[in-house]
Design a protein around this motif. Sequence first.
Motif, PDB file in Angstrom:
ATOM      1  N   GLU A   1     -23.927  -4.686  -4.421  1.00 16.46           N
ATOM      2  CA  GLU A   1     -25.361  -4.441  -4.252  1.00 16.46           C
ATOM      3  C   GLU A   1     -25.771  -3.127  -4.913  1.00 16.46           C
ATOM      4  O   GLU A   1     -26.891  -2.987  -5.395  1.00 16.46           O
ATOM      5  CB  GLU A   1     -25.698  -4.386  -2.754  1.00 16.46           C
ATOM      6  N   GLU A   2     -24.881  -2.155  -4.922  1.00 15.76           N
ATOM      7  CA  GLU A   2     -25.196  -0.859  -5.505  1.00 15.76           C
ATOM      8  C   GLU A   2     -25.158  -0.937  -7.027  1.00 15.76           C
ATOM      9  O   GLU A   2     -24.317  -1.624  -7.607  1.00 15.76           O
ATOM     10  CB  GLU A   2     -24.196   0.189  -5.021  1.00 15.76           C
ATOM     11  N   PRO A   3     -26.062  -0.221  -7.688  1.00 17.79           N
ATOM     12  CA  PRO A   3     -26.071  -0.240  -9.160  1.00 17.79           C
ATOM     13  C   PRO A   3     -24.801   0.374  -9.716  1.00 17.79           C
ATOM     14  O   PRO A   3     -24.256   1.332  -9.141  1.00 17.79           O
ATOM     15  CB  PRO A   3     -27.304   0.591  -9.523  1.00 17.79           C
ATOM     16  N   PRO A   4     -24.297  -0.127 -10.815  1.00 14.12           N
ATOM     17  CA  PRO A   4     -23.096   0.444 -11.415  1.00 14.12           C
ATOM     18  C   PRO A   4     -23.381   1.823 -12.007  1.00 14.12           C
ATOM     19  O   PRO A   4     -24.500   2.113 -12.423  1.00 14.12           O
ATOM     20  CB  PRO A   4     -22.737  -0.565 -12.517  1.00 14.12           C
ATOM     21  N   VAL A   5     -22.372   2.638 -12.029  1.00 16.27           N
ATOM     22  CA  VAL A   5     -22.496   3.962 -12.641  1.00 16.27           C
ATOM     23  C   VAL A   5     -22.158   3.815 -14.131  1.00 16.27           C
ATOM     24  O   VAL A   5     -21.049   3.424 -14.492  1.00 16.27           O
ATOM     25  CB  VAL A   5     -21.555   4.973 -11.974  1.00 16.27           C
ATOM     26  N   LEU A   6     -23.129   4.116 -14.979  1.00 17.41           N
ATOM     27  CA  LEU A   6     -22.915   4.028 -16.416  1.00 17.41           C
ATOM     28  C   LEU A   6     -22.468   5.394 -16.927  1.00 17.41           C
ATOM     29  O   LEU A   6     -23.097   6.413 -16.654  1.00 17.41           O
ATOM     30  CB  LEU A   6     -24.195   3.587 -17.116  1.00 17.41           C
TER      31      LEU A   6
END
Length: 282
Positions: free
Chosen positions: A272-277
């Motif tokens: 659910e959490e956005p990926p770290v780019l």
Amino acid sequence: MFNTIRQQEVGWTNTIYGFRFDEETVRFRYTKDFMSEINNDNYREQIPLLINVIIHRYTENLKVFRYLLNSFVQLCYRYDEIKSQTLIYCSNKLRETVMISTKMLLKFLYVALFIHNANLLLDDHCLLNHNKFYEIMVLLYRALLKKPSIINDMFLAHRLLKSTRNYIKDTMDKKIVELVNSNMSTIYIYDHSVQNHIQRILNMKNVIFSKSIDDHTRALNWFYMLAVRDSYYNLGFDKVLVGDIKEHIHEYIAENTRYHENQEDDNFDCTEEPPVLTHRLE
């Protein structure tokens, strides 16, 4: 069935839809103003209206998909004739994530066929004209069903990049324009839209949003999850497309495409959490 869709609070929360009456006039309506109960007295107005906003929502998600896919292709081309092994790696990662996209497009096709079947029942009375949505989703889904071979040399890497680039330019770009033109009367503002979520982690104004191959894989996998949740589950299609309806749609897809049951898997390997780019471009 359309009453079930309109009653999905999660899917319609904080949403404002605008309807363009001419080039200069747009009137906005909050969800509560036009999502009233559908009955025998108002269905000729309410169902076409609901279909319009659903198709518009899917069109916006296809635009995001087109952007992310094109960014991946453009990144891979940067390694052309410079770092052959990196180009091969990039092409293989692109191949993998394109294969995963068929799971999302299959859900989109389910909805398109549902709307198409509704049109067959309502067209004589409501003068609906949304068959283009169904035709386009069939085309987009079919075009990605061919399973490409694992890439182990420059020739195969170039062939995959070229075919994906052609898919974007010759298929996606043209068909998205057709969808937009066929539904010009509808625009919308949606606080929890997929595009808003994606823009939290990357800048869509850049042709390439990150210098990292793995960032592209993470972003696309997260997008697939968001798009299916937003356009399928949050709108209640998992409650509508059941029983004989789901079976009828499934049989049609299985008979008319190279459908594979693995595409039914909803696990897109993301959270659910956005990926770290790690190497995104501002």
